[in-house]
Design an enzyme around this catalytic site. Structure first.
Site, PDB file in Angstrom:
ATOM      1  CB  THR A  44      -6.632 -51.210  13.937  1.00  0.00           C
ATOM      2  OG1 THR A  44      -5.677 -52.498  13.576  1.00  0.00           O
ATOM      3  CG2 THR A  44      -6.209 -50.037  13.204  1.00  0.00           C
ATOM      4  CE1 TYR A 107       9.473 -47.765  11.216  1.00  0.00           C
ATOM      5  CE2 TYR A 107      11.039 -49.351  12.403  1.00  0.00           C
ATOM      6  CZ  TYR A 107      10.778 -48.213  11.633  1.00  0.00           C
ATOM      7  OH  TYR A 107      11.815 -47.384  11.422  1.00  0.00           O
ATOM      8  CE1 TYR A 133      -6.596 -56.801  10.913  1.00  0.00           C
ATOM      9  CE2 TYR A 133      -5.857 -55.864  13.143  1.00  0.00           C
ATOM     10  CZ  TYR A 133      -6.323 -55.558  11.809  1.00  0.00           C
ATOM     11  OH  TYR A 133      -6.937 -54.473  11.537  1.00  0.00           O
ATOM     12  NE  ARG A 138      -4.744 -48.644  10.505  1.00  0.00           N
ATOM     13  CZ  ARG A 138      -5.181 -47.646  11.268  1.00  0.00           C
ATOM     14  NH1 ARG A 138      -4.276 -47.087  11.998  1.00  0.00           N
ATOM     15  NH2 ARG A 138      -6.287 -47.406  11.189  1.00  0.00           N
ATOM     16  CE  LYS A 161     -10.011 -56.858  11.035  1.00  0.00           C
ATOM     17  NZ  LYS A 161     -10.055 -55.744  12.136  1.00  0.00           N
ATOM     18  CB  ILE A 203     -13.476 -58.275  12.627  1.00  0.00           C
ATOM     19  CG1 ILE A 203     -13.446 -59.949  13.207  1.00  0.00           C
ATOM     20  CG2 ILE A 203     -12.803 -57.433  13.668  1.00  0.00           C
ATOM     21  CD1 ILE A 203     -11.968 -60.401  13.679  1.00  0.00           C
TER      22      ILE A 203
END
Length: 293
Positions: A44, A107, A133, A138, A161, A203
């Site tokens: 990202t 999405y 992740y 997001r 993560k 991270i």
């Protein structure tokens, strides 16, 4: 391997939005010299969403050639279409990387079973280790702890993560996943507590700016030296917060430019340079962390 302070590395660009490889080399040297445990490329923070896959491969390959195995490198391979994530994984697998960071499909909001199928399909085309992740803020999709536990049974899915910022989620993951499953924070603001409660590292966006301090924080927290970890983290909390005063990595690029580590704070649209009104609060956070511009 997946422990300590990993930097979610930014991707420097020139004023036209082209990749600035000279600044990349400067940043990588900065991390090699300051104790960062690993590099995460094209996540990202690296603006993978607006960089062509061909350019992503070039950047990752360039960093691999510079690092020469001195610290591990993992590459973002995520996509919201499983078929695309598989093709990306196959292409990146040819590079001298040490593993992958694979984000939940964004999405389209798949069901938990769909994500099990998605990640297992990716894992089937590589022998390299994969970190899941989870960043619902997001992607619009939350990878639940029971789903992570199911995926942990896949041989080369070795950790996660976890960017919800929830310590209770960490507790749940610890109770359901194997002891050797890597649990890395993806939320700088809660990362010290995450590690003190049994997480293995972070991270980090903040590590772009203060790699030495983040590496030390990880050492203290994973050694359960709570008082020293909290004391150090207190000096970094301003950065943890203000580096997200606008969309990541806008504030981080602004700070690195002011520090002289990148030539420009350019991003590709739709991201735009930092609004001038926010510069003072970021500078104050930098000062608290011991950085004078």
């Amino acid at each position: 391997m997946f422990k300590g302070s990993w930097v979610a590395l930014i991707t420097p660009m020139d004023q036209q939005g082209n990749i600035d490889y000279v600044s990349i080399e400067r940043l990588v040297d900065f991390h090699l010299e300051n104790g960062t445990d690993g590099l995460v490329i094209m996540g990202t923070t690296g603006e993978a969403a607006t960089i062509s896959f061909a350019d992503q491969v070039k950047v990752i390959e360039h960093v691999c050639q510079q690092v020469k195995g001195r610290i591990p490198i993992i590459a973002g391979n995520g996509a919201n279409a499983t078929s695309e994530a598989i093709e990306r994984t196959k292409a990146l697998d040819k590079l001298k990387i040490d593993g992958f960071l694979s984000v939940t499909p964004f999405y389209n909001k798949p069901m938990q079973h769909g994500m099990i199928l998605h990640f297992n399909a990716i894992a089937a085309v590589t022998d390299k280790p994969i970190l899941l992740y989870n960043v619902p803020g997001r992607t619009g999709t939350d990878l639940q702890a029971k789903t992570v536990a199911a995926l942990s049974e896949t041989k080369n899915i070795v950790g996660i993560k976890e960017a919800t910022g929830s310590i209770s989620r960490l507790t749940e993951l610890k109770s359901l996943c194997p002891n050797d499953f890597a649990l890395l924070s993806g939320d700088d603001e809660t990362s010290a507590e995450f590690m003190l409660q049994g997480g293995h590292g972070v991270i980090s966006v903040t590590a772009n700016i203060v790699p030495k301090q983040m590496a030390q924080l990880c050492k203290l927290a994973t050694a359960n030296e709570a008082e020293a970890a909290y004391t150090l983290d207190k000096t970094l909390q301003g950065l943890h917060r203000q580096l997200f005063i606008e969309a990541n990595p806008i504030p981080t690029k602004w700070a690195l430019h002011k520090m002289g580590l990148i030539k420009f704070d350019t991003m590709r649209l739709p991201l735009t340079p930092l609004e001038p009104i926010h510069g003072a609060v970021i500078e104050q956070a930098l000062n608290l962390a011991g950085i004078q511009l």
